[in-house]
Design an enzyme around this catalytic site. Structure first.
Site, mmCIF file in Angstrom:
data_model
loop_
_atom_site.group_PDB
_atom_site.id
_atom_site.type_symbol
_atom_site.label_atom_id
_atom_site.label_comp_id
_atom_site.label_asym_id
_atom_site.label_seq_id
_atom_site.Cartn_x
_atom_site.Cartn_y
_atom_site.Cartn_z
ATOM 1 N N GLU A 260 -5.495 11.918 78.590
ATOM 2 C CA GLU A 260 -6.041 10.697 77.970
ATOM 3 C C GLU A 260 -6.735 11.509 76.797
ATOM 4 O O GLU A 260 -7.807 12.352 76.688
ATOM 5 C CB GLU A 260 -7.283 10.103 78.769
ATOM 6 N N CYS A 295 -13.437 8.550 71.953
ATOM 7 C CA CYS A 295 -11.987 8.685 71.471
ATOM 8 C C CYS A 295 -11.412 7.504 70.925
ATOM 9 O O CYS A 295 -10.541 7.710 70.035
ATOM 10 C CB CYS A 295 -11.328 9.057 73.158
ATOM 11 N N GLU A 394 -8.614 12.817 63.541
ATOM 12 C CA GLU A 394 -9.785 12.359 64.342
ATOM 13 C C GLU A 394 -11.041 13.221 63.842
ATOM 14 O O GLU A 394 -10.959 14.522 63.892
ATOM 15 C CB GLU A 394 -9.491 12.430 65.705
HETATM 16 N N1 LIG Z 1 -8.672 9.256 75.689
HETATM 17 C C1 LIG Z 1 -10.083 9.428 76.107
HETATM 18 O O1 LIG Z 1 -10.541 8.751 77.112
HETATM 19 C C2 LIG Z 1 -10.955 10.622 75.789
HETATM 20 C C3 LIG Z 1 -12.100 10.394 76.093
HETATM 21 C C4 LIG Z 1 -12.912 11.406 75.747
HETATM 22 C C5 LIG Z 1 -12.783 12.511 74.878
HETATM 23 N N2 LIG Z 1 -11.409 12.401 74.237
HETATM 24 C C6 LIG Z 1 -10.870 13.474 73.428
HETATM 25 O O2 LIG Z 1 -11.592 14.789 73.676
HETATM 26 C C7 LIG Z 1 -11.862 15.456 72.457
HETATM 27 C C8 LIG Z 1 -13.429 15.842 72.363
HETATM 28 O O3 LIG Z 1 -13.813 16.246 73.816
HETATM 29 P P1 LIG Z 1 -13.542 17.836 73.954
HETATM 30 O O4 LIG Z 1 -13.891 18.638 72.758
HETATM 31 O O5 LIG Z 1 -14.317 18.259 75.345
HETATM 32 O O6 LIG Z 1 -12.050 18.336 74.130
HETATM 33 P P2 LIG Z 1 -11.467 19.569 74.676
HETATM 34 O O7 LIG Z 1 -9.987 19.668 74.709
HETATM 35 O O8 LIG Z 1 -12.091 20.768 73.877
HETATM 36 O O9 LIG Z 1 -12.027 19.913 75.956
HETATM 37 C C9 LIG Z 1 -11.846 19.006 77.108
HETATM 38 C C10 LIG Z 1 -11.794 19.858 78.235
HETATM 39 O O10 LIG Z 1 -10.617 20.692 78.368
HETATM 40 C C11 LIG Z 1 -11.244 21.926 78.895
HETATM 41 N N3 LIG Z 1 -10.203 22.827 78.117
HETATM 42 C C12 LIG Z 1 -10.217 23.476 76.960
HETATM 43 N N4 LIG Z 1 -9.475 24.226 76.711
HETATM 44 C C13 LIG Z 1 -8.597 24.434 78.181
HETATM 45 C C14 LIG Z 1 -7.260 25.081 78.514
HETATM 46 N N5 LIG Z 1 -6.538 25.700 77.684
HETATM 47 N N6 LIG Z 1 -6.805 24.583 79.479
HETATM 48 C C15 LIG Z 1 -7.588 23.750 80.527
HETATM 49 N N7 LIG Z 1 -8.693 23.191 80.081
HETATM 50 C C16 LIG Z 1 -9.242 23.478 78.819
HETATM 51 C C17 LIG Z 1 -12.536 22.184 78.310
HETATM 52 O O11 LIG Z 1 -13.417 23.115 78.944
HETATM 53 C C18 LIG Z 1 -12.911 20.797 78.569
HETATM 54 O O12 LIG Z 1 -13.562 20.551 79.958
HETATM 55 C C19 LIG Z 1 -11.504 14.075 71.433
HETATM 56 O O13 LIG Z 1 -10.381 14.650 70.744
HETATM 57 C C20 LIG Z 1 -11.704 13.034 72.086
HETATM 58 O O14 LIG Z 1 -10.923 11.988 71.473
HETATM 59 C C21 LIG Z 1 -10.635 11.601 75.062
HETATM 60 N N1 LIG Z 2 -15.954 3.846 76.311
HETATM 61 C C1 LIG Z 2 -15.568 4.854 76.871
HETATM 62 C C2 LIG Z 2 -14.510 5.870 75.919
HETATM 63 C C3 LIG Z 2 -13.948 6.910 76.547
HETATM 64 C C4 LIG Z 2 -13.439 7.792 75.343
HETATM 65 O O1 LIG Z 2 -14.488 8.609 74.539
#
Ligand SMILES: NC(=O)c1ccc[n+]([C@@H]2O[C@H](COP(=O)([O-])OP(=O)(O)OC[C@H]3O[C@@H](n4cnc5c(N)ncnc54)[C@H](O)[C@@H]3O)[C@@H](O)[C@H]2O)c1
Ligand SMILES: NCCCC=O
Ligand code: NA
Length: 505
Positions: A260, A295, A394
């Site tokens: 996701e 997201c 983004e």
């Molecule tokens: N599609 C969705 O439902 C959804 C929901 C929330 C956030 N997001 C996306 O997440 C991003 C922001 O969140 P973020 O900054 O926490 O993302 P991120 O990718 O930096 O981190 C997400 C998670 O992954 C872990 N992580 C980082 N590097 C890793 C690796 N090499 N191996 C395994 N795990 C690792 C982090 O510690 C954290 O727990 C945005 O791009 C947002 O769009 C998507």
């Molecule tokens: N409303 C939930 C959206 C999840 C992604 O950020």
């Protein structure tokens, strides 16, 4: 209601049903994004802790008190967790707000969704008992076949910081409902409430090892979890680049993943909208809710040229009216972004947009009245070209970019002009037009005359670079089930007679 003032519990890693200090005894700071202050510490897991947690999860699957539970028995645990979360709602909302920076009332609403999610998956766990074994009709009487739906095994759950406990719940609730044993790695930027979920599981007596929680850095804890040979699947929510790393690592072990990821979703507004203020408010909510860190944020406003001047004027008036404050303050509608890194990243996006020739119609900087904290004004950017970074990438902050269109064809082309495919929204009175756009949008989620409402029953997820797999609803349960085919020779007294039998002895 009064927002409770609370102490942050000191926690260790949650492994095998209890708190356990990390092998290397490291800890990471908890930073309140509204004050930039360090307000506590979380344990920092490393590969050694991952291995201990995965072993505990595997043991849980082998023990009757978890591995042989019925869905109805698991449902009892999920309902007990929901009840405890409900009991601790004000405290959990405050912990979420001081860790993540979202307005308290948004955090409280997230907690309500957490409760509903656990209760929803309790119902699905119960329903699973009658679907565990399904006969498959064959064209031959000499064979019988059925399908078993069984827990996938040990699952690694990796979550982001924007809805800390809710994103954790979107994974933990269905994984436990399916009977898996989980190792959760929440984001190091907002881990408090996920650790409190560990305490809640301990209090309700969830069997040891069913859920293990490892806080820590992505490369130190997340990466070893992905590569661990005894983890059967990874469910990840986070950024695209991290998703690619995870998918690459999992591919070495042919390990299934659900991703996701991010988005750059459009909201298309026609001049035949029901009401100007209603459409303007949905446009704001679609991009500035959760301090802009959604997201599925509809961060690209695609506006019919005939309504653009009037719409933008009204959008400005509404935007100026947004209360930006400490997220614990009553009626706060925009708090700080999660971290100094995110703050600087968002401001860089804005300065790059300016340098590429766009116009900062409103905002673009720190709010003057807030000298501390990672606050960014709600920002509206016009005169945007589709070649600009602000149109393509983004931001994950409160930044809305705007383009206009004349025809439906042009609107669709602009809407789909993105490498992402998470959400899309259309605002129009003409429901046939909305139907045409629903079909034409290249995304996993479509909103009609709204943006962002998110419910636990429909499927959630995207396509293209927003990832694959679906969470929520019954779709999420499938992520954690192994579908096993069983075929039985129904006439065992009769020879198969494929080979010529040697002469009788
Ligand atoms: N599609 C969705 O439902 C959804 C929901 C929330 C956030 N997001 C996306 O997440 C991003 C922001 O969140 P973020 O900054 O926490 O993302 P991120 O990718 O930096 O981190 C997400 C998670 O992954 C872990 N992580 C980082 N590097 C890793 C690796 N090499 N191996 C395994 N795990 C690792 C982090 O510690 C954290 O727990 C945005 O791009 C947002 O769009 C998507
Ligand atoms: N409303 C939930 C959206 C999840 C992604 O950020
Ligand atoms: Na934090």
């Amino acid at each position: 209601m009064a927002i409770p003032n609370i102490r942050i519990p000191t926690r260790q890693l949650f492994i095998d049903g209890d708190w356990r200090e990390p092998v290397k005894k490291n800890r990471l700071p908890i930073i309140n994004p509204a004050t930039e202050e360090t307000i506590g510490y979380i344990p920092a897991a490393t590969a050694e802790d991952v291995d201990i947690a995965v072993k505990a999860a595997r043991r849980a699957l082998r023990r009757d008190d978890w591995g042989s539970t019925t869905g109805a028995q698991r449902a009892k645990y999920l309902r007990a967790i929901a009840a405890k979360v409900q009991e601790r709602r004000p405290e959990l909302a405050t912990l979420e707000t001081i860790d993540n920076g979202k307005p308290w009332f948004e955090a409280a609403s997230d907690i309500d969704d957490v409760v509903a999610c656990f209760e929803y998956y309790a119902d699905l766990a119960e329903a699973l008992d009658s679907k565990k074994k399904t006969e498959v009709k064959l064209h031959l009487d000499s064979f019988k076949s059925h399908v078993l739906r069984e827990p996938l095994g040990v699952v690694g759950l990796i979550t982001p910081w924007n809805y800390p406990l809710l994103m954790t719940t979107w994974k933990v609730a269905p994984a436990l409902a399916a009977g898996c044993a989980a190792v959760l790695k929440p984001s190091e930027l907002a881990s408090i409430t996920s650790l409190e979920l560990g305490e809640i599981c301990r209090e309700v007596g969830l069997p040891p090892g069913a859920l293990n929680i490892l806080t820590g850095l992505g490369h130190e804890a997340g990466s070893p979890l992905v590569s661990h040979p005894d983890v059967d699947k990874i469910a990840f929510t986070g950024s695209g680049p991290t998703g690619v790393k995870i998918m690459t690592a999992a591919a070495q072990l042919v390990k299934p993943v659900t991703l996701e990821l991010g988005g750059k979703s459009p909201i298309v507004v026609f001049d035949d909208i029901h009401d100007l203020d209603i459409a303007v408010e949905w446009t704001l909510f679609g991009c500035f809710w959760t301090n802009g860190q959604i997201c599925s944020a509809t961060s690209r406003l695609i506006l019919q040229d005939t309504i653009a001047p009037k719409f933008l004027d009204r959008l400005l008036e509404w935007t100026k009216n947004i209360k930006i404050s400490d997220p614990l303050e009553e009626d706060c509608k925009l708090g700080p972004v999660i971290s100094r890194g995110q703050y600087e990243k968002v401001l860089k996006f804005i300065s790059t947009a300016k340098s590429e020739g766009a116009t900062i119609l409103y905002g673009g900087d720190r709010p003057q009245h807030l000298k501390k904290g990672y606050y960014v004004q709600p920002t509206i950017i016009t005169d945007v070209d589709t070649s600009m970074e602000i149109w393509k990438e983004e931001v994950f902050g409160p930044v809305l970019c705007v383009k206009t269109f004349k025809t439906e064809e042009e609107a669709i082309e602009l809407a789909n002009d993105t490498k992402y495919g998470l959400g899309s929204a259309i605002m129009s009175k003409d429901l046939e037009r909305c139907e045409r756009f629903t079909k034409a949008f290249q995304s996993g989620i479509v909103w009609i005359n709204c943006s962002q409402p998110c419910f636990w029953q429909p499927p959630w997820g995207g396509k293209k670079r927003s990832g694959f797999g679906r969470e929520l609803g019954e779709w999420s349960l499938e992520n954690y089930l192994n579908i096993k085919q069983v075929t039985q020779y129904a006439t065992p007294d009769e020879p198969w007679a494929f080979y010529k039998s040697p002469s009788k002895l």
